[in-house]
Enzyme design. Sequence first.
Site, PDB file in Angstrom:
ATOM      1  N   GLY A  13       0.640  -1.296   0.305  1.00 57.07           N
ATOM      2  CA  GLY A  13       0.007  -0.049  -0.049  1.00 57.07           C
ATOM      3  C   GLY A  13       1.020   1.421   0.110  1.00 57.07           C
ATOM      4  N   ASP A 188      -4.218   0.944   3.085  1.00 57.07           N
ATOM      5  CA  ASP A 188      -3.402   0.653   2.608  1.00 57.07           C
ATOM      6  C   ASP A 188      -4.342  -0.472   1.684  1.00 57.07           C
ATOM      7  OD1 ASP A 188      -2.876  -0.465   4.961  1.00 57.07           O
ATOM      8  OD2 ASP A 188      -0.909  -1.229   4.100  1.00 57.07           O
ATOM      9  N   THR A 189      -3.903  -0.744   0.107  1.00 58.42           N
ATOM     10  CA  THR A 189      -4.157  -1.461  -0.930  1.00 58.42           C
ATOM     11  C   THR A 189      -3.419  -2.635  -0.708  1.00 58.42           C
ATOM     12  OG1 THR A 189      -6.281  -0.738  -0.930  1.00 58.42           O
ATOM     13  CG2 THR A 189      -5.311  -2.158  -2.693  1.00 58.42           C
ATOM     14  N   VAL A 190      -3.339  -4.054  -0.410  1.00 55.53           N
ATOM     15  CA  VAL A 190      -2.137  -4.631  -1.361  1.00 55.53           C
ATOM     16  C   VAL A 190      -2.259  -5.536  -2.739  1.00 55.53           C
ATOM     17  CG1 VAL A 190      -1.475  -5.732   0.795  1.00 55.53           C
ATOM     18  CG2 VAL A 190      -2.748  -6.954  -0.641  1.00 55.53           C
TER      19      VAL A 190
END
Length: 365
Positions: A13, A188-190
Site C-alpha cells: 500500500g 493501504d491496499t495490497v
Amino acid sequence: MSSSTVYVAVHAGAGHHNKTSERSVKDAMKRACTEALRVSSIPGTDILSVVERAIVELEDDENINAGTGSNLTLDGTVECDAAIMDGSTGEFGGGGAVPGVKNPIKLAKAILCHSRQSDGLGRIPPLMLVSSGARSFAKQSGLEMVDPESMISKRAKEDWQKWMERYNDIQEGMIPDSQALLDAAIQDTVGAVAWDDCGNVAAGVSSGGLLLKNSGRVGEAAIFGAGCWAQQPSNGKTGVACSISGTGEHIIRVGLARAIGDSFHSCENQEGTDVHDLLLNLLTKRFYPAAHSIPRPNAGVLLLTAESGNSKPRLWCAFTAEGMAIAYASSDKPIPKATILRRSDIISGPYVPEKQSVYITALSM
C-alpha cells in the site's frame, strides 16, 4: 512454468506506514514473494496463480489491510474487495464488499475462471460480484468460508473504537482532535504483479478498504480498470502489469490502472516510451484533478513493464502519498528485497497546491 524465469513484485500500500510495524510489513511482503516463487516452480502453474498466491500471503497477515485484519466499516464489520487480471487474455474477475471469505483474491480468481465456462442459456458471466451474492458464489465454488467476526484483528478493533469515538464526537457537535483519519490509520491496499519469460503477465489487488467506510462501499480494488491492469500485446510490444493503491473514489474516477495501460498502447507507434513522464503526467494531470482539490490525494502505482527484446522486466513505483511499501524477487534472484519508500517533502514540508509532486523510481529486477 517450472522451466520459465518468473518475476514477481508486491506492495503493501501507499500511504502512512508506521515505523513500529515496518519490520512486520516487510516480512509479510518477503513471504509473499517467496510463496509466489514456490508456487511458480510447480509444473502446470499459470501466472494468475503466482499473483494469487502472493496476495493470499498478504491477506493472511493481520498487520495488513486486506483479508484478515482489514479495516472495519462504520458498522464494525469486515468487507473486502479484490480483483485479478490476465494480461494475455484480458480476462478479469472482481469481488466487492464481501464478508466472510477468508481470501478475497481467491474469489476474484474464481469469478475470472467462471467467465471461461460456456452457459447453456447464453447468459453473460459476471465480471464482478458483490456482497451476499459474492459470498454465495464463493461458497458454491468451494472456497474457504469463515465467520466474519474471525477476520477482525485486535489492531483493527482498537483502531475502530478509537476513531468511532471521534466520529461520534463530530455527530454530537463536539470538536475532535485535529489529526486526520487518513493520515493516522492504516488505509493501504495490497497487490502483486508477475511476469515470466514466456510472455505471460498478470496483476492483482486486495483491500479491506477505508476505515469507517459505509457498509456496501466498493473501492478501486474490485473495479475493472481501477485497481489493477495487465496487458500483453500479441504484436510483441511492451507488456504491462500494474497494481494500484490509494483512495478508491479518486482512483475509480480516472480508471487509473487502465489509464496506464492505455497510455502504453497509445505510445506503441512512437520511438520508445518514457515511463517516468507517462506516470508523472497521469498522476498530476488526471489523478490530481479528479480529487477535486483535496490536499495530498493518495495514490500509489506498482508497475511492471516488459519491453520486446529485453530478457528482464523493469519495475516502477510511483506515489503521491507519504510512502509506499514494496518487495520483489525472481526465480533467478529468489531472495526478496523489501523496502518502504518514504517522501521527506511530504513528512516535513508544507503543502503547496500549485506544486503537487510525485515520487517515482525504477528498480532493476
